[in-house]
Design a protein around this motif. Structure first.
Motif, PDB file in Angstrom:
ATOM      1  N   THR A  32     -44.620  32.254 -74.354  1.00  0.00           N
ATOM      2  CA  THR A  32     -44.708  32.907 -75.658  1.00  0.00           C
ATOM      3  C   THR A  32     -45.775  34.000 -75.674  1.00  0.00           C
ATOM      4  O   THR A  32     -45.578  35.052 -76.296  1.00  0.00           O
ATOM      5  CB  THR A  32     -45.019  31.863 -76.752  1.00  0.00           C
ATOM      6  OG1 THR A  32     -44.086  30.797 -76.643  1.00  0.00           O
ATOM      7  CG2 THR A  32     -44.922  32.460 -78.133  1.00  0.00           C
ATOM      8  N   ILE A  35     -44.394  37.094 -74.346  1.00  0.00           N
ATOM      9  CA  ILE A  35     -43.472  37.698 -75.321  1.00  0.00           C
ATOM     10  C   ILE A  35     -44.288  38.548 -76.299  1.00  0.00           C
ATOM     11  O   ILE A  35     -43.961  39.710 -76.555  1.00  0.00           O
ATOM     12  CB  ILE A  35     -42.678  36.620 -76.101  1.00  0.00           C
ATOM     13  CG1 ILE A  35     -41.831  35.764 -75.173  1.00  0.00           C
ATOM     14  CG2 ILE A  35     -41.855  37.251 -77.217  1.00  0.00           C
ATOM     15  CD1 ILE A  35     -40.619  36.414 -74.601  1.00  0.00           C
ATOM     16  N   ALA A  39     -43.093  42.182 -75.024  1.00  0.00           N
ATOM     17  CA  ALA A  39     -41.805  42.494 -75.653  1.00  0.00           C
ATOM     18  C   ALA A  39     -41.925  43.759 -76.503  1.00  0.00           C
ATOM     19  O   ALA A  39     -42.906  43.936 -77.227  1.00  0.00           O
ATOM     20  CB  ALA A  39     -41.333  41.328 -76.509  1.00  0.00           C
ATOM     21  N   ALA A 126     -37.020  36.352 -80.627  1.00  0.00           N
ATOM     22  CA  ALA A 126     -37.099  35.740 -79.292  1.00  0.00           C
ATOM     23  C   ALA A 126     -36.292  34.453 -79.245  1.00  0.00           C
ATOM     24  O   ALA A 126     -35.587  34.198 -78.261  1.00  0.00           O
ATOM     25  CB  ALA A 126     -38.559  35.474 -78.922  1.00  0.00           C
ATOM     26  N   GLN A 144     -41.246  25.886 -74.295  1.00  0.00           N
ATOM     27  CA  GLN A 144     -42.248  26.912 -74.569  1.00  0.00           C
ATOM     28  C   GLN A 144     -43.613  26.224 -74.592  1.00  0.00           C
ATOM     29  O   GLN A 144     -43.709  25.050 -74.921  1.00  0.00           O
ATOM     30  CB  GLN A 144     -42.019  27.553 -75.943  1.00  0.00           C
ATOM     31  CG  GLN A 144     -40.789  28.393 -76.047  1.00  0.00           C
ATOM     32  CD  GLN A 144     -40.595  28.924 -77.466  1.00  0.00           C
ATOM     33  OE1 GLN A 144     -40.628  28.159 -78.401  1.00  0.00           O
ATOM     34  NE2 GLN A 144     -40.391  30.214 -77.580  1.00  0.00           N
ATOM     35  N   THR A 156     -38.975  34.048 -68.893  1.00  0.00           N
ATOM     36  CA  THR A 156     -39.600  34.962 -69.853  1.00  0.00           C
ATOM     37  C   THR A 156     -39.132  36.397 -69.645  1.00  0.00           C
ATOM     38  O   THR A 156     -38.857  37.108 -70.620  1.00  0.00           O
ATOM     39  CB  THR A 156     -41.135  34.884 -69.756  1.00  0.00           C
ATOM     40  OG1 THR A 156     -41.536  33.515 -69.893  1.00  0.00           O
ATOM     41  CG2 THR A 156     -41.805  35.712 -70.823  1.00  0.00           C
ATOM     42  N   VAL A 159     -35.854  36.963 -71.276  1.00  0.00           N
ATOM     43  CA  VAL A 159     -35.963  37.013 -72.734  1.00  0.00           C
ATOM     44  C   VAL A 159     -36.504  38.373 -73.168  1.00  0.00           C
ATOM     45  O   VAL A 159     -35.977  38.988 -74.107  1.00  0.00           O
ATOM     46  CB  VAL A 159     -36.862  35.879 -73.266  1.00  0.00           C
ATOM     47  CG1 VAL A 159     -37.090  36.007 -74.763  1.00  0.00           C
ATOM     48  CG2 VAL A 159     -36.247  34.526 -72.938  1.00  0.00           C
ATOM     49  N   ILE A 160     -37.523  38.870 -72.488  1.00  0.00           N
ATOM     50  CA  ILE A 160     -38.084  40.186 -72.809  1.00  0.00           C
ATOM     51  C   ILE A 160     -37.026  41.269 -72.616  1.00  0.00           C
ATOM     52  O   ILE A 160     -36.882  42.172 -73.453  1.00  0.00           O
ATOM     53  CB  ILE A 160     -39.354  40.479 -71.961  1.00  0.00           C
ATOM     54  CG1 ILE A 160     -40.485  39.538 -72.419  1.00  0.00           C
ATOM     55  CG2 ILE A 160     -39.779  41.931 -72.092  1.00  0.00           C
ATOM     56  CD1 ILE A 160     -41.718  39.582 -71.529  1.00  0.00           C
ATOM     57  N   LEU A 163     -34.642  41.102 -75.469  1.00  0.00           N
ATOM     58  CA  LEU A 163     -35.246  41.691 -76.663  1.00  0.00           C
ATOM     59  C   LEU A 163     -35.273  43.218 -76.567  1.00  0.00           C
ATOM     60  O   LEU A 163     -35.103  43.925 -77.566  1.00  0.00           O
ATOM     61  CB  LEU A 163     -36.663  41.159 -76.871  1.00  0.00           C
ATOM     62  CG  LEU A 163     -36.768  39.713 -77.341  1.00  0.00           C
ATOM     63  CD1 LEU A 163     -38.214  39.245 -77.297  1.00  0.00           C
ATOM     64  CD2 LEU A 163     -36.198  39.558 -78.742  1.00  0.00           C
TER      65      LEU A 163
END
Length: 167
Positions: A32, A35, A39, A126, A144, A156, A159-160, A163
């Motif tokens: 997190t 992120i 992000a 996210a 997480q 991660t 995910v970034i 996003l």
């Protein structure tokens, strides 16, 4: 934290009692903090907050310099000032100091509130991206904020990227 542990323990317990081998369990991890740091949505939110609070921050810096100037003036010239002039300057310094502290406290409170709002929006985006990745790649569990995790479980970056693509 306790709730996460209980859920994880219940999941692992259920898997062990049903005979499912751990090798079949697909687990991922999302950092997190990364992120929030990397992000694009988080960086955009940070710039937005910076713009929102820049004027108030500059005003506080101006007040701090004014206070410092008054204090230096009092320290340097208090011996040569008349009693009434010195008291007036001390009163002015005290009033400005209280006003500065009040504004500084309000600034911090407002900034913290807005940061929490923007962070919540980033986390919401996210979490949607994490759910999409989990469904598309058939993850059984995504964690997480853990104490330690093997880098091979870290998703991660995906995910970034998700996003970034969702702009």
């Amino acid at each position: 934290m306790k709730a996460k542990f209980v859920v994880l323990a219940a999941l692992l317990s259920a898997l062990l009692t049903t005979g499912v081998e751990a090798a079949e369990l697909k687990v991922g991890y999302v950092n997190t903090q990364r992120i929030f740091r990397d992000a694009p949505a988080a960086q955009k939110a940070a710039k937005k907050l910076e713009g929102e609070f820049a004027k108030r921050d500059q005003e506080l810096q101006r007040m701090a310099k004014q206070l410092q100037g008054l204090q230096e003036n009092l320290e340097k010239n208090s011996v040569t000032m008349s009693e009434t002039e010195r008291r007036a300057k001390e009163k002015e310094f005290g009033e400005l100091s209280r006003e500065f502290q009040r504004r500084q406290r309000e600034f911090r409170e407002d900034l913290n509130l807005r940061q929490n709002e923007e962070n919540a929006a980033v986390i919401e985006k996210a979490n949607k991206a994490i759910k999409q990745i989990a469904e598309a790649e058939k993850f059984d569990l995504i964690l997480q904020d853990v104490v330690w995790v093997s880098p091979r479980l870290d998703i991660t970056d995906r995910v970034i990227k998700a996003l970034s693509d969702a702009k």
